[in-house]
Design a protein around this motif. Structure first.
Motif, PDB file in Angstrom:
ATOM      1  N   TYR A  96       0.873  -1.186   0.000  1.00  0.00           N
ATOM      2  CA  TYR A  96       0.000   0.000   0.000  1.00  0.00           C
ATOM      3  C   TYR A  96       0.902   1.225   0.000  1.00  0.00           C
ATOM      4  O   TYR A  96       1.760   1.401   0.864  1.00  0.00           O
ATOM      5  CB  TYR A  96      -0.905   0.009   1.237  1.00  0.00           C
ATOM      6  N   TRP A  97       0.705   2.104  -0.967  1.00  0.00           N
ATOM      7  CA  TRP A  97       1.588   3.259  -1.147  1.00  0.00           C
ATOM      8  C   TRP A  97       1.290   4.367  -0.134  1.00  0.00           C
ATOM      9  O   TRP A  97       0.132   4.623   0.206  1.00  0.00           O
ATOM     10  CB  TRP A  97       1.422   3.852  -2.541  1.00  0.00           C
ATOM     11  N   HIS A  98       2.359   5.034   0.239  1.00  0.00           N
ATOM     12  CA  HIS A  98       2.222   6.286   0.995  1.00  0.00           C
ATOM     13  C   HIS A  98       1.717   7.340   0.006  1.00  0.00           C
ATOM     14  O   HIS A  98       2.113   7.320  -1.176  1.00  0.00           O
ATOM     15  CB  HIS A  98       3.594   6.684   1.560  1.00  0.00           C
ATOM     16  N   PRO A  99       0.828   8.246   0.430  1.00  0.00           N
ATOM     17  CA  PRO A  99       0.287   9.218  -0.538  1.00  0.00           C
ATOM     18  C   PRO A  99       1.360  10.032  -1.254  1.00  0.00           C
ATOM     19  O   PRO A  99       1.139  10.489  -2.389  1.00  0.00           O
ATOM     20  CB  PRO A  99      -0.618  10.115   0.322  1.00  0.00           C
ATOM     21  N   SER A 100       2.527  10.195  -0.636  1.00  0.00           N
ATOM     22  CA  SER A 100       3.599  10.954  -1.294  1.00  0.00           C
ATOM     23  C   SER A 100       4.250  10.155  -2.416  1.00  0.00           C
ATOM     24  O   SER A 100       4.960  10.712  -3.254  1.00  0.00           O
ATOM     25  CB  SER A 100       4.684  11.307  -0.265  1.00  0.00           C
ATOM     26  N   GLY A 101       4.038   8.856  -2.408  1.00  0.00           N
ATOM     27  CA  GLY A 101       4.683   7.989  -3.395  1.00  0.00           C
ATOM     28  C   GLY A 101       6.121   7.666  -3.039  1.00  0.00           C
ATOM     29  O   GLY A 101       6.817   6.992  -3.800  1.00  0.00           O
ATOM     30  N   LYS A 102       6.574   8.158  -1.880  1.00  0.00           N
ATOM     31  CA  LYS A 102       7.974   7.914  -1.503  1.00  0.00           C
ATOM     32  C   LYS A 102       8.156   6.602  -0.740  1.00  0.00           C
ATOM     33  O   LYS A 102       9.290   6.123  -0.585  1.00  0.00           O
ATOM     34  CB  LYS A 102       8.478   9.067  -0.619  1.00  0.00           C
ATOM     35  N   TYR A 103       7.089   6.107  -0.214  1.00  0.00           N
ATOM     36  CA  TYR A 103       7.166   4.873   0.583  1.00  0.00           C
ATOM     37  C   TYR A 103       6.075   3.911   0.136  1.00  0.00           C
ATOM     38  O   TYR A 103       5.067   4.316  -0.449  1.00  0.00           O
ATOM     39  CB  TYR A 103       6.936   5.167   2.072  1.00  0.00           C
ATOM     40  N   CYS A 104       6.278   2.681   0.489  1.00  0.00           N
ATOM     41  CA  CYS A 104       5.232   1.683   0.261  1.00  0.00           C
ATOM     42  C   CYS A 104       5.234   0.727   1.457  1.00  0.00           C
ATOM     43  O   CYS A 104       6.289   0.182   1.810  1.00  0.00           O
ATOM     44  CB  CYS A 104       5.505   0.926  -1.040  1.00  0.00           C
ATOM     45  N   ALA A 105       4.081   0.600   2.079  1.00  0.00           N
ATOM     46  CA  ALA A 105       3.985  -0.290   3.245  1.00  0.00           C
ATOM     47  C   ALA A 105       3.708  -1.715   2.780  1.00  0.00           C
ATOM     48  O   ALA A 105       3.023  -1.933   1.772  1.00  0.00           O
ATOM     49  CB  ALA A 105       2.865   0.192   4.163  1.00  0.00           C
ATOM     50  N   PHE A 106       4.276  -2.659   3.510  1.00  0.00           N
ATOM     51  CA  PHE A 106       4.078  -4.081   3.198  1.00  0.00           C
ATOM     52  C   PHE A 106       3.915  -4.853   4.503  1.00  0.00           C
ATOM     53  O   PHE A 106       4.280  -4.372   5.582  1.00  0.00           O
ATOM     54  CB  PHE A 106       5.325  -4.675   2.522  1.00  0.00           C
ATOM     55  N   SER A 107       3.444  -6.059   4.364  1.00  0.00           N
ATOM     56  CA  SER A 107       3.643  -7.016   5.444  1.00  0.00           C
ATOM     57  C   SER A 107       4.518  -8.125   4.884  1.00  0.00           C
ATOM     58  O   SER A 107       4.704  -8.228   3.663  1.00  0.00           O
ATOM     59  CB  SER A 107       2.302  -7.569   5.934  1.00  0.00           C
ATOM     60  N   THR A 108       5.094  -8.897   5.773  1.00  0.00           N
ATOM     61  CA  THR A 108       5.832 -10.091   5.336  1.00  0.00           C
ATOM     62  C   THR A 108       5.219 -11.266   6.082  1.00  0.00           C
ATOM     63  O   THR A 108       5.148 -11.244   7.313  1.00  0.00           O
ATOM     64  CB  THR A 108       7.349  -9.949   5.568  1.00  0.00           C
ATOM     65  N   ASN A 109       4.753 -12.241   5.330  1.00  0.00           N
ATOM     66  CA  ASN A 109       3.911 -13.278   5.939  1.00  0.00           C
ATOM     67  C   ASN A 109       4.429 -14.682   5.639  1.00  0.00           C
ATOM     68  O   ASN A 109       4.834 -14.955   4.509  1.00  0.00           O
ATOM     69  CB  ASN A 109       2.485 -13.192   5.375  1.00  0.00           C
ATOM     70  N   GLN A 110       4.384 -15.496   6.641  1.00  0.00           N
ATOM     71  CA  GLN A 110       4.651 -16.931   6.447  1.00  0.00           C
ATOM     72  C   GLN A 110       3.281 -17.603   6.323  1.00  0.00           C
ATOM     73  O   GLN A 110       2.728 -18.086   7.303  1.00  0.00           O
ATOM     74  CB  GLN A 110       5.422 -17.497   7.643  1.00  0.00           C
ATOM     75  N   THR A 111       2.767 -17.573   5.123  1.00  0.00           N
ATOM     76  CA  THR A 111       1.377 -18.002   4.920  1.00  0.00           C
ATOM     77  C   THR A 111       1.264 -19.500   4.641  1.00  0.00           C
ATOM     78  O   THR A 111       2.085 -20.068   3.918  1.00  0.00           O
ATOM     79  CB  THR A 111       0.777 -17.199   3.744  1.00  0.00           C
ATOM     80  N   ARG A 112       0.263 -20.093   5.215  1.00  0.00           N
ATOM     81  CA  ARG A 112      -0.038 -21.502   4.959  1.00  0.00           C
ATOM     82  C   ARG A 112      -1.524 -21.643   4.639  1.00  0.00           C
ATOM     83  O   ARG A 112      -2.334 -20.794   5.015  1.00  0.00           O
ATOM     84  CB  ARG A 112       0.285 -22.370   6.185  1.00  0.00           C
ATOM     85  N   GLN A 113      -1.829 -22.736   3.976  1.00  0.00           N
ATOM     86  CA  GLN A 113      -3.236 -23.003   3.660  1.00  0.00           C
ATOM     87  C   GLN A 113      -3.685 -24.300   4.313  1.00  0.00           C
ATOM     88  O   GLN A 113      -2.891 -25.226   4.489  1.00  0.00           O
ATOM     89  CB  GLN A 113      -3.413 -23.186   2.154  1.00  0.00           C
ATOM     90  N   GLY A 114      -4.932 -24.351   4.676  1.00  0.00           N
ATOM     91  CA  GLY A 114      -5.535 -25.593   5.162  1.00  0.00           C
ATOM     92  C   GLY A 114      -6.817 -25.804   4.377  1.00  0.00           C
ATOM     93  O   GLY A 114      -7.372 -24.862   3.807  1.00  0.00           O
ATOM     94  N   PHE A 115      -7.275 -27.044   4.356  1.00  0.00           N
ATOM     95  CA  PHE A 115      -8.453 -27.359   3.539  1.00  0.00           C
ATOM     96  C   PHE A 115      -9.522 -28.037   4.390  1.00  0.00           C
ATOM     97  O   PHE A 115      -9.258 -29.056   5.019  1.00  0.00           O
ATOM     98  CB  PHE A 115      -8.045 -28.240   2.356  1.00  0.00           C
ATOM     99  N   HIS A 116     -10.702 -27.452   4.392  1.00  0.00           N
ATOM    100  CA  HIS A 116     -11.803 -27.973   5.207  1.00  0.00           C
ATOM    101  C   HIS A 116     -12.343 -29.283   4.637  1.00  0.00           C
ATOM    102  O   HIS A 116     -12.219 -29.542   3.441  1.00  0.00           O
ATOM    103  CB  HIS A 116     -12.935 -26.944   5.260  1.00  0.00           C
ATOM    104  N   VAL A 117     -13.001 -30.045   5.505  1.00  0.00           N
ATOM    105  CA  VAL A 117     -13.572 -31.312   5.033  1.00  0.00           C
ATOM    106  C   VAL A 117     -15.101 -31.281   4.962  1.00  0.00           C
ATOM    107  O   VAL A 117     -15.708 -32.207   4.444  1.00  0.00           O
ATOM    108  CB  VAL A 117     -13.132 -32.510   5.920  1.00  0.00           C
ATOM    109  N   VAL A 118     -15.701 -30.232   5.475  1.00  0.00           N
ATOM    110  CA  VAL A 118     -17.177 -30.187   5.456  1.00  0.00           C
ATOM    111  C   VAL A 118     -17.669 -29.477   4.187  1.00  0.00           C
ATOM    112  O   VAL A 118     -16.954 -28.656   3.606  1.00  0.00           O
ATOM    113  CB  VAL A 118     -17.751 -29.493   6.719  1.00  0.00           C
TER     114      VAL A 118
END
Lengths: 490, 564
Positions: free
Chosen positions: A224-246
């Protein structure tokens, strides 16, 4: 090429199959016309592409539509579906800005014409002030992906253009794109796969950052950009997925860890802070306030996943940010406690006028598109009060959203159409913070388009102008694996 | 007779060649045709046509996919292939413009036959090749008058300017073959067009140059596909220059053609096609066919082993006969997830029949997404319609069914199934969908392929009628060589239902033997106990290397102590 071929084809079809009849004494039916998409009583911007629609009654062989403007003007179409001429439509909507269009719909059943109750479409006095939309189109799958890409759509017509497709580099996936307050001259997206990278295009200059940084402990996610365009915010994620059975559940997404940081493109520096990278909490999905002084993000107490995935619940927090020095404030405030409600907040998006913050609320998790119960809420930043947007929500997943820069329109994804494939809807907000009935992104032949599309639309955003992106060169750059490195600001 | 041979000899040879091709596909590798068909979904739809026509070679792809859908009827599929091969041969001969060395014209078709051992070569390639051969032949007729005079350069150049781009867009880079026959300038022109188009297409340059739709995998192409047009060019240009050969030349050419044709058949990877056959048998639910095939030759690859175990489970024989076949590990029950169509689709079939509909749905979706050329799959769309129907997601099911309505071969099924949408009574009383609904878990958790036994346990606990789950639940710990866990599961299962097949008795006997105890009366048959004692004696005499140990090969004891 495809568009040209399609235009020729449509012309031929129209010449051969279209019906043109004068309707005398139709049978009057006291019901609203069965049409798809549901455009009855919606509010649209004057610039929007024609709201073409189909009959959902399969026995109707022909449809006849007369559109009359409250401020004058009239349109008449007849055919297999309501297919308005783009320029005539715009002439009518411009003439009726702030007024209403009344649609009289007749459908032919056998030899009989039936006339349904009239309905209206309001033409908003507020312009979109945007060229179009950008979004990712991908099949709503799990781990493997076939053809997908980032696309842009001219909102005044039906024209869609690829920004980049994964056919350009086999095995590639592109995701999470962002422009600076809808200005595509500052554009970022991620590439995943063997040739992973984070792409920054600033004023026509492209650079490719390493997909994953050791110092960061992961890759850059959710920009997501800073309105000035000088910065950009991020997250860094260790993402995993799971799968439901219902039967009524499919996918669960959870992060083993996540932190928030701001990237400074001019110096390739990652600006991190211990307040945004805590051990026991997951910080995620940062966004700047329109004045650039505040960084909003969501936090969740770290859980033991996948076992306790239902305890993954996020609150909305904020921290001050000084764009002059690139420093954060020293205090974090929780501004919406969703956990106390037994809910989880995700995808915060402040309006550009600073009045509101739009977010999605679901029972748990943050990947709301896979949560049928997810609903959109609006936080009044002045009063701190939040309310569920019942006027635009549906029983199916209503999720990711963004604002126009004039803060008069939003675009959001919803699975209300069939429960699985996400479509885009637009809605306007009035001076009292109430939204109009949302309307589905128009297509030339909506029923054919949406019923045959095997793609979901996600991460939509408005774009001020057409994104200029040389996908051929970009493909070569991606395949070259030449990447710039980032470093953490000391 | 001599006249007859002279008159019909060539046609006869072509007919024999076509017959050989037909018999090969019809009887030797019929399953390969079904395999090809399932990797596409040909829809009679303007959008589908436009999407194909939007790329160079798109018309050939469209025609190729149109023809491939007929592979659903194996005889028809084999006939189509035979016809295409014959056309390649006949058109090559036409290009030779010579009455001699007819056998030479068979070489490109035979090489094509050899190349087709690679199941990733798409029919679009043959169609594109044929279209180019046809154009070259027509041009040769148009440009050379009956008296041998050639068309002037200007007309030829104008023709080139028009024909090359059109043909490139219709057939792809094989247009180079036409360019080679046309004039040297046409080659440069065609190459320039290809290079230029790559800048405007969402594909890497290499893929555009090699052909977007000739091969299932992007950016690679077998050398044989490049060799075929080169061979045609050589034969077409220089075949007629060869001196008229006598009887001996003809015989030697015939021998070479027959040898090459023979080699072409030998080039087919039997193992690969065996897996394709297993997949086909699973798709058609031919459980007895799978078992019969496994009895002829024991399957030893994870995919074929798991297909055999599925067939045994579906015929309620897994507990009795699993060790009559090769077993290696728990992966023989449910292979690990891999990002490819074949194994993922097969694994999904197993979960489907176990009653884990969501997992079957996921794997079906993954399988389709894994198709390298971004095609959709008729088989998968059908399965997704089924899983969504079972899950009560009727709108999504309807979407898939409406896609299938636009096909030739899935249409009837789609019509029948559409009528079931929302009809709970009809679905619940359907022999398969109703049963799977009853098997479905109602308490949610996240799937883990490392806990297959626990999931099978959940399925069995949820519905004791789920015999597949019971069989897999008890077989999983045995294959995992975890006998204490097996004993826990066996006790539970046997408290609920009467299920004590041979492998269970052998595992129970083994567990008690390890504790140096006798199993309780009636739990293990006298015969199994006797065999167990025999095994213990033999194993005690020489361990794994005991000379007589092989006769216990089809027992749990052998698997646990000797098997790898």
């Amino acid at each position: 090429m495809r568009k040209l071929l399609y235009a020729i084809y449509c012309l031929c079809i129209c010449m051969v199959f279209s019906c043109t009849e004068k309707i005398d004494h139709p049978t009057v039916v006291d019901a609203l016309p069965p049409i798809y998409p549901d455009y009855i009583d919606v509010t649209v911007p004057a610039e929007i592409a024609p709201l073409n629609f189909n009959s959902t009654d399969s026995t109707a062989s022909c449809i006849d539509v007369v559109v009359k403007g409250s401020k004058g003007g009239e349109l008449h179409v007849q055919g297999n579906y309501a297919d308005f001429d783009i320029s005539e439509w715009h002439q009518l909507t411009e003439q009726n800005k702030g007024g209403k269009l009344t649609l009289t719909v007749c459908m032919k059943h056998g030899d009989e014409w039936r006339q349904y109750r009239d309905f209206t479409i309001s033409v908003s006095p507020h312009a979109l002030d945007e060229w179009g939309l950008t979004y990712r189109r991908i099949a709503p799958g799990y781990e493997v992906f076939s053809k997908m890409g980032l696309y842009q759509r001219d909102l005044t017509t039906f024209d869609e253009y690829a920004i980049i497709e994964n056919t350009q580099v086999p095995g590639m996936c592109v995701n999470c794109h962002s422009a600076c307050q809808t200005d595509p001259s500052k554009f970022v997206f991620h590439v995943r796969g063997d040739h992973g990278a984070t792409m920054f295009q600033i004023d026509g200059q492209r650079e490719w950052l390493k997909a994953s940084s050791d110092q960061l402990g992961g890759s850059m996610v959710y920009p997501y950009w800073h309105p000035s365009g000088k910065y950009c915010a991020f997250s860094t994620n260790q993402t995993r997925q799971g799968f439901h059975v219902v039967p009524n559940e499919r996918i669960e997404v959870f992060d083993l860890s996540s932190d928030v940081f701001v990237y400074h493109p001019a110096t390739h520096e990652l600006i991190m802070d211990s307040l945004l990278a805590t051990k026991d909490w997951s910080e995620n999905s940062p966004v700047f306030s329109p004045d650039g002084r505040t960084l909003y993000y969501m936090t969740c107490r770290q859980q033991d996943y996948p076992m306790h995935y239902k305890n993954e619940q996020y609150n909305l927090c904020k921290i001050a940010f000084d764009s002059e020095t690139g420093r954060y404030g020293e205090r974090v405030d929780t501004i919406f406690n969703a956990v106390a409600m037994g809910k989880s907040l995700t995808w915060p998006r402040p309006s550009y006028d600073g009045k509101y913050l739009l977010f999605t609320l679901s029972d748990y998790g943050y990947f709301s598109i896979w949560h049928e119960e997810s609903q959109q809420w609006l936080l009044d930043l002045k009063t701190g009060e939040a309310r569920e947007l019942k006027e635009i929500n549906s029983p199916k997943a209503d999720s990711y959203h963004n604002w126009t820069t004039n803060s008069r329109w939003i675009v959001f994804t919803s699975r209300r159409d069939d429960g699985l494939y996400s479509r885009l809807y637009l809605s306007s907000i009035d001076d009292h913070g109430r939204f109009s009935k949302p309307f589905m992104l128009p297509q030339r032949n909506p029923q054919e388009y949406y019923s045959e599309s095997i793609y979901s639309f996600n991460t939509p955003d408005f774009t001020k102008s057409k994104v200029s992106f040389d996908y051929y060169s970009a493909g070569e750059e991606i395949a070259s694996d030449q990447r710039d490195t980032t470093r953490v600001r000391p | 007779m001599q006249k007859m041979i002279q008159r019909y000899g060539k046609l006869g040879l072509t007919f024999l060649f076509g017959l050989a091709v037909f018999l090969f596909w019809r009887f030797r590798y019929p399953f390969a045709l079904a395999y090809q068909e399932q990797l596409q979904l040909f829809i009679f739809d303007d959008d589908y046509f436009m999407s194909r026509m939007a790329e160079p070679g798109g018309f050939a792809r469209y025609l190729g996919e149109f023809l491939t859908q007929f592979y659903n009827i194996v005889t028809l599929g084999a006939l189509i292939l035979a016809l295409l091969f014959v056309l390649v041969q006949r058109l090559t001969w036409r290009l030779m413009r010579s009455e001699n060395h007819y056998l030479l014209s068979f070489f490109p078709a035979v090489l094509l036959w050899y190349a087709m051992r690679d199941e990733s070569i798409l029919l679009s390639y043959i169609v594109a090749l044929l279209l180019n051969l046809l154009v070259i032949w027509l041009l040769s007729i148009a440009f050379i008058s009956p008296d041998g005079r050639r068309t002037n350069l200007l007309i030829k150049s104008i023709a080139m300017l028009i024909i090359i781009p059109v043909l490139y867009w219709l057939t792809g880079p094989l247009v180079l073959l036409t360019a080679f026959f046309l004039m040297p300038l046409a080659i440069i022109y065609a190459l320039a067009l290809m290079l230029l188009s790559a800048h405007f297409l969402p594909f890497p340059m290499l893929r555009v140059m090699l052909g977007i739709s000739y091969y299932r995998f992007p950016e690679v192409i077998p050398y044989s596909l490049i060799a075929i047009p080169i061979l045609i060019f050589i034969i077409g240009c220089f075949g007629r220059l060869l001196p008229k050969g006598g009887r001996q030349t003809m015989i030697s050419e015939a021998v070479v053609v027959i040898i090459v044709a023979g080699l072409a058949q030998l080039g087919y990877d039997a193992k690969k096609y065996e897996l394709i056959e297993y997949d086909y048998l699973v798709r058609t639910k031919n459980w007895n066919g799978i078992i019969a095939k496994a009895e002829k030759q024991t399957p030893d690859l994870p995919m074929s082993v798991s297909a055999t175990n599925l067939a045994l489970g579906m015929t309620n024989q897994l507990g009795d006969r699993a060790f009559d076949f090769y077993q290696r590990s728990i992966e023989g029950l449910l292979p690990k997830f891999e990002r490819n169509f074949a194994t993922t689709q097969l694994t999904g079939e197993i979960y489907y029949h176990l009653g884990l509909v969501n997992t079957a749905q996921r794997l079906a979706f993954e399988a389709m997404e894994a198709i390298p050329n971004y095609n959709k799959s008729g088989r998968v769309i059908k399965r997704l319609a089924e899983t969504n129907l079972i899950n009560g997601q009727y709108q999504v099911a309807e979407k898939y069914l409406r896609m299938l309505l636009k096909t030739i071969f899935y249409r009837r099924w789609a019509q029948r199934t559409l009528a079931m949408l929302g009809n709970e009574k009809a679905i619940n009383s359907h022999p398969l969908y109703g049963k799977l609904r009853q098997f479905q878990l109602q308490e949610d958790f996240l799937f883990s392929d490392r806990e297959i036994d626990k999931i099978c346990g959940q399925l069995f606990m949820h519905n004791h009628q789920n015999q597949m789950a019971a069989q897999y639940l008890l077989m999983a710990p045995i294959l995992d060589r975890n006998i204490p866990l097996f004993m826990q599961y066996a006790q539970y299962v046997q408290e609920q239902i009467h299920y004590n097949p041979r492998s269970c008795q052998e595992a129970i006997a083994f567990a008690f033997m390890q504790q140096q105890k006798q199993p309780p009366q009636g739990l293990v048959s006298q015969l199994v106990l006797q065999q167990m004692n025999d095994f213990a004696r033999v194993y005690g005499s020489g361990g794994k290397d005991a000379p007589d140990i092989g006769r216990f090969r089809n027992t749990v004891w052998y698997y646990l102590t000797v098997g790898k």
